[in-house]
Write a protein that holds these residues in place. Structure first.
Motif, PDB file in Angstrom:
ATOM      1  N   THR A 113       0.828  -1.209   0.000  1.00 48.04           N
ATOM      2  CA  THR A 113       0.000   0.000   0.000  1.00 48.04           C
ATOM      3  C   THR A 113       0.857   1.251   0.000  1.00 48.04           C
ATOM      4  O   THR A 113       0.529   2.249  -0.664  1.00 48.04           O
ATOM      5  CB  THR A 113      -0.927   0.002   1.219  1.00 48.04           C
ATOM      6  N   GLN A 120       0.837   7.031  -6.455  1.00 47.82           N
ATOM      7  CA  GLN A 120      -0.308   7.939  -6.559  1.00 47.82           C
ATOM      8  C   GLN A 120       0.114   9.389  -6.372  1.00 47.82           C
ATOM      9  O   GLN A 120      -0.465  10.299  -6.987  1.00 47.82           O
ATOM     10  CB  GLN A 120      -1.364   7.556  -5.510  1.00 47.82           C
ATOM     11  N   ALA A 146      -6.078   4.727  -7.349  1.00 45.20           N
ATOM     12  CA  ALA A 146      -6.873   4.976  -6.154  1.00 45.20           C
ATOM     13  C   ALA A 146      -7.686   3.734  -5.777  1.00 45.20           C
ATOM     14  O   ALA A 146      -7.805   3.386  -4.591  1.00 45.20           O
ATOM     15  CB  ALA A 146      -7.797   6.172  -6.376  1.00 45.20           C
ATOM     16  N   THR A 147      -8.234   3.047  -6.781  1.00 47.91           N
ATOM     17  CA  THR A 147      -8.980   1.815  -6.526  1.00 47.91           C
ATOM     18  C   THR A 147      -8.062   0.746  -5.940  1.00 47.91           C
ATOM     19  O   THR A 147      -8.428   0.042  -4.988  1.00 47.91           O
ATOM     20  CB  THR A 147      -9.614   1.300  -7.828  1.00 47.91           C
ATOM     21  N   ASN A 150      -7.250   1.635  -2.308  1.00 50.59           N
ATOM     22  CA  ASN A 150      -8.395   1.390  -1.423  1.00 50.59           C
ATOM     23  C   ASN A 150      -8.539  -0.097  -1.094  1.00 50.59           C
ATOM     24  O   ASN A 150      -8.804  -0.458   0.057  1.00 50.59           O
ATOM     25  CB  ASN A 150      -9.679   1.913  -2.071  1.00 50.59           C
ATOM     26  N   TYR A 153      -5.370  -1.094   1.016  1.00 52.17           N
ATOM     27  CA  TYR A 153      -5.470  -0.488   2.349  1.00 52.17           C
ATOM     28  C   TYR A 153      -6.555  -1.179   3.178  1.00 52.17           C
ATOM     29  O   TYR A 153      -6.352  -1.501   4.349  1.00 52.17           O
ATOM     30  CB  TYR A 153      -5.774   1.006   2.219  1.00 52.17           C
ATOM     31  N   GLY A 154      -7.707  -1.410   2.567  1.00 50.95           N
ATOM     32  CA  GLY A 154      -8.806  -2.053   3.282  1.00 50.95           C
ATOM     33  C   GLY A 154      -8.474  -3.469   3.708  1.00 50.95           C
ATOM     34  O   GLY A 154      -8.801  -3.894   4.825  1.00 50.95           O
ATOM     35  N   MET A 191      -7.567   8.835   5.127  1.00 46.55           N
ATOM     36  CA  MET A 191      -7.960   8.015   3.978  1.00 46.55           C
ATOM     37  C   MET A 191      -9.425   8.252   3.630  1.00 46.55           C
ATOM     38  O   MET A 191      -9.789   8.388   2.447  1.00 46.55           O
ATOM     39  CB  MET A 191      -7.719   6.542   4.303  1.00 46.55           C
ATOM     40  N   VAL A 192     -10.266   8.293   4.646  1.00 49.31           N
ATOM     41  CA  VAL A 192     -11.693   8.544   4.412  1.00 49.31           C
ATOM     42  C   VAL A 192     -11.902   9.941   3.832  1.00 49.31           C
ATOM     43  O   VAL A 192     -12.657  10.134   2.862  1.00 49.31           O
ATOM     44  CB  VAL A 192     -12.480   8.376   5.724  1.00 49.31           C
ATOM     45  N   THR A 194      -9.770  11.777   2.172  1.00 46.16           N
ATOM     46  CA  THR A 194      -9.221  11.852   0.813  1.00 46.16           C
ATOM     47  C   THR A 194     -10.212  11.307  -0.214  1.00 46.16           C
ATOM     48  O   THR A 194     -10.409  11.901  -1.290  1.00 46.16           O
ATOM     49  CB  THR A 194      -7.904  11.069   0.727  1.00 46.16           C
ATOM     50  N   ASN A 195     -10.862  10.205   0.097  1.00 46.68           N
ATOM     51  CA  ASN A 195     -11.841   9.628  -0.830  1.00 46.68           C
ATOM     52  C   ASN A 195     -13.075  10.508  -0.966  1.00 46.68           C
ATOM     53  O   ASN A 195     -13.623  10.651  -2.078  1.00 46.68           O
ATOM     54  CB  ASN A 195     -12.235   8.230  -0.352  1.00 46.68           C
ATOM     55  N   THR A 218      -2.314  11.660   4.922  1.00 44.81           N
ATOM     56  CA  THR A 218      -2.513  10.204   4.965  1.00 44.81           C
ATOM     57  C   THR A 218      -1.223   9.469   4.645  1.00 44.81           C
ATOM     58  O   THR A 218      -0.835   8.524   5.342  1.00 44.81           O
ATOM     59  CB  THR A 218      -3.605   9.790   3.968  1.00 44.81           C
TER      60      THR A 218
END
Length: 231
Positions: A113, A120, A146-147, A150, A153-154, A191-192, A194-195, A218
Motif C-alpha cells: 500500500t 499515486q 486509487a482503486t 483502497n 489499504y482495506g 484516507m476517508v 481523501t476519498n 494520509t
C-alpha cells in the motif's frame, strides 16, 4: 577360677562390641534421616501441583481487546457462539499461529500500500498540471491507482482488526506498537477524507487543495506508522 570368670566376661564384651560395629544394623540417626525425607517429597509434590493449578487458572484471553477482535474472538464472539473456534487452550494455541500469519501478511500489505501511495503521489502531481488528452489519460491512471490503494489499504486494515487477540494484554507505557495504532487512527481518518474530497472535486474544483492536504497527511502518517513498527 577367677581367671576363667574374667575370660568369660571379656568374651561377652567382645561379642557386644562386634554387634555394635555391625554395618547391617540400622542406627537411630539413620532412621531419623530416612523419616525426614518422606515429608520433603510430599511437600515438593504439593508445590508442583499448586504451580500446575495456577498455570491452568490463567485466562485464555486478554482483558482488553479492540472491538472487532471482541466481536469475533471474544468470550461471546461470533466464532465462539457458532462453535467455529471453541475457547480452549488447544484452540488458543492455534489462534496465536493464525494471528502471526495474519500480522505478517498485514505487514506485507502495508508495504504494498505504501508503494501505491508513492505512485499515486507522482500521478497526482502530474494530474494537476496535465491538460487535454494527457489529462484524461493521467486521470484514468490516477483513478485506477486509487482503486488499488483502497483495496490494498482495506485488506491490510481488515487483517489487523480481525486477527485473533494476543496471549496477554498490552504492556503499560509507551511503545512502538501503540504509536503504530495512534498513527493508524490518523491515516484512517485521512484516507476517508481523501476519498470523500476526491468525489467532491468533480463538482467543486476549489476543494483540490484540501484533497491534496488530506492525501499528503494520509501518506505521511501511514509511512510513519510502518517505520514505527518496522524499526
Amino acid at each position: 577360677m577367677k581367671h576363667r570368670l574374667l575370660t568369660i566376661f571379656l568374651l561377652f564384651l567382645g561379642i557386644g562390641s562386634v554387634q555394635a560395629q555391625n554395618p547391617t544394623a540400622t542406627p537411630d540417626s539413620v532412621r531419623t534421616v530416612a523419616d525426614t525425607t518422606a515429608p520433603a517429597t510430599t511437600d515438593a509434590d504439593a508445590l508442583l501441583a499448586d504451580l500446575t493449578d495456577s498455570t491452568e487458572a490463567q485466562p485464555l484471553l486478554p482483558r482488553k481487546m479492540i472491538f472487532t477482535q471482541r466481536a469475533f474472538w471474544g468470550p461471546k464472539g461470533l466464532l465462539r457462539i457458532t462453535n467455529a473456534a471453541p475457547l480452549t487452550a488447544e484452540g488458543r494455541a492455534k489462534e496465536l499461529k493464525i494471528r502471526r500469519t495474519m500480522l505478517v501478511t498485514h505487514q506485507i500489505g502495508g508495504f504494498v500500500t505504501l508503494a501505491g501511495f508513492v505512485a499515486q503521489g507522482f500521478l497526482g502531481a502530474k494530474l494537476y498540471n496535465a491538460k487535454g488528452e494527457d489529462y484524461v489519460r493521467v486521470k484514468r491512471q490516477h483513478e485506477n491507482m486509487a482503486t488499488f490503494i483502497n483495496i490494498s489499504y482495506g485488506t491490510t486494515l481488515a487483517l489487523a482488526l480481525t486477527s485473533p487477540p494476543p496471549a496477554v494484554g498490552s504492556r503499560k507505557g509507551f511503545s512502538s506498537i501503540k504509536l503504530h495504532k495512534y498513527l493508524a487512527i490518523v491515516h484512517l481518518t485521512g484516507m476517508v477524507a481523501t476519498n470523500i474530497l476526491a468525489r467532491a472535486i468533480q463538482t467543486n474544483y476549489e476543494l483540490k487543495p484540501y484533497h491534496r492536504a488530506a492525501a499528503y497527511t494520509t501518506f505521511g502518517t501511514y509511512a510513519a506508522s510502518i517505520i514505527a513498527l518496522t524499526f
